[in-house]
Design an enzyme around this catalytic site. Structure first.
Site, mmCIF file in Angstrom:
data_model
loop_
_atom_site.group_PDB
_atom_site.id
_atom_site.type_symbol
_atom_site.label_atom_id
_atom_site.label_comp_id
_atom_site.label_asym_id
_atom_site.label_seq_id
_atom_site.Cartn_x
_atom_site.Cartn_y
_atom_site.Cartn_z
ATOM 1 N N SER A 1 0.835 -1.198 0.000
ATOM 2 C CA SER A 1 0.000 0.000 0.000
ATOM 3 C C SER A 1 0.876 1.256 0.000
ATOM 4 C CB SER A 1 -0.957 -0.044 1.200
ATOM 5 O OG SER A 1 -2.020 0.854 1.055
ATOM 6 N N ASP B 1 -0.586 -4.828 -3.545
ATOM 7 C CA ASP B 1 -1.950 -4.303 -3.590
ATOM 8 C C ASP B 1 -2.046 -2.778 -3.583
ATOM 9 O OD1 ASP B 1 -4.534 -5.415 -3.995
ATOM 10 O OD2 ASP B 1 -5.153 -4.639 -2.058
ATOM 11 N N HIS C 1 -7.028 -6.441 1.683
ATOM 12 C CA HIS C 1 -5.965 -5.542 1.231
ATOM 13 C C HIS C 1 -4.591 -5.953 1.751
ATOM 14 C CE1 HIS C 1 -3.946 -1.936 0.021
ATOM 15 N NE2 HIS C 1 -3.920 -1.392 1.215
#
Length: 277
Positions: free
Chosen positions: A84, A109, A236
């Site tokens: 992220s 991700d 996530h």
């Protein structure tokens, strides 16, 4: 830190997480590589003069400073792994092309197009999440029931490091004050896809869903510029929800690209090749 041999898998967590986000995965990765997962400023056990300065330049400088402090002028082979926000930091560090021993880049991700589109919703997401917890156990329970994490074992390891006790409120609150860092968010992700594609090392993109590629990445994938794997049935935080699969993907990436402790290892050559950047 874990492991004693092989290349260094240098892990950078996402916003609001901590280095312990990679704890369970590190247990398997360390069998064939070294693992370092630092706490970025304003997160975990890190300390800095300005915990709110999450500008991409500052975070990149922090990473390079930690690497230099740990390994001096002759670092071993490095594979940057970022989740992220940490994925953005990893890409920006790699794109600088100043880390001579960098031999691999793994982004977890995060895709520019999706990230940029979601920024307008971020303050609402941050403000509507649970803000105060009577105990660490309640925070762990909420993280799993709320869906931000799907692995209770990982949550038990990682969630405590994302909290701090607030004496005035007599409860636990989040360590990272993400809602105060909005001025930096756009720069985390703007131009990220082109930067990722420009990095002159083997690249792996791990995604939790298939509808995430923007135009530059779609073209780049068709041209074979990076490897992509979609990890099913996770949220996530792929490294927390499916740590064994995540670790296997990292180790397979290292083996596929022949990344050893000192660079790319070619059978028959006594000295590994060092990247010329």
């Amino acid at each position: 830190m874990a492991g004693t041999e092989g290349p260094v898998i240098f892990c950078l967590h996402g916003g609001g997480y901590s280095g312990l986000s990679f704890a369970l995965a590190a247990g398997k990765i360390k069998e064939k590589a070294r693992v370092v997962a630092m706490d970025l400023r304003g997160h975990g056990k890190s300390s800095s003069e300005n915990d709110i300065d999450l500008s991409i330049e500052t975070m990149c400088n922090d990473v390079l400073a930690v690497l230099k402090e740990m390994y001096g002028e002759q670092p071993p082979s490095i594979v940057l792994v970022g989740h992220s926000m940490g994925g953005s930091v990893a890409v920006h560090v790699a794109a600088k092309k100043t880390l001579r021993s960098l031999h691999g880049l793994v982004v977890v991700d995060v895709v520019e197009g999706t990230a940029m589109a979601s920024l307008i919703h971020m303050q609402k997401i941050l403000s509507t999440r649970m803000q105060h917890f009577s105990s660490i156990e309640k925070a762990i329970e909420w993280s799993v029931k709320g869906g931000s994490l799907r692995n209770l074992d990982s949550a038990r390891l990682s969630i405590p490091s994302t909290l701090k006790y607030d004496d005035s409120k007599k409860c636990y609150v989040y360590r990272a004050r993400l809602e105060e860092t909005e001025q930096y968010w756009r720069a985390w992700y703007e131009g990220l896809s082109e930067k990722f594609l420009s990095c002159p090392v083997p690249k792996l993109l791990l995604l939790a869903g298939t509808d995430r590629l923007d135009r530059p990445l779609t073209i780049g994938q068709m041209q074979g510029k990076f490897q992509m794997v979609v990890v099913r049935h996770t949220g996530h935080a792929i490294q927390e929800d499916a740590p064994e699969e995540f670790a296997s993907l990292i180790l397979n990436f290292i083996a596929r690209n022949r990344i050893g402790p000192h660079g790319v290892e070619i059978p028959g050559l006594r000295q590994p090749l060092q990247s010329q950047t």
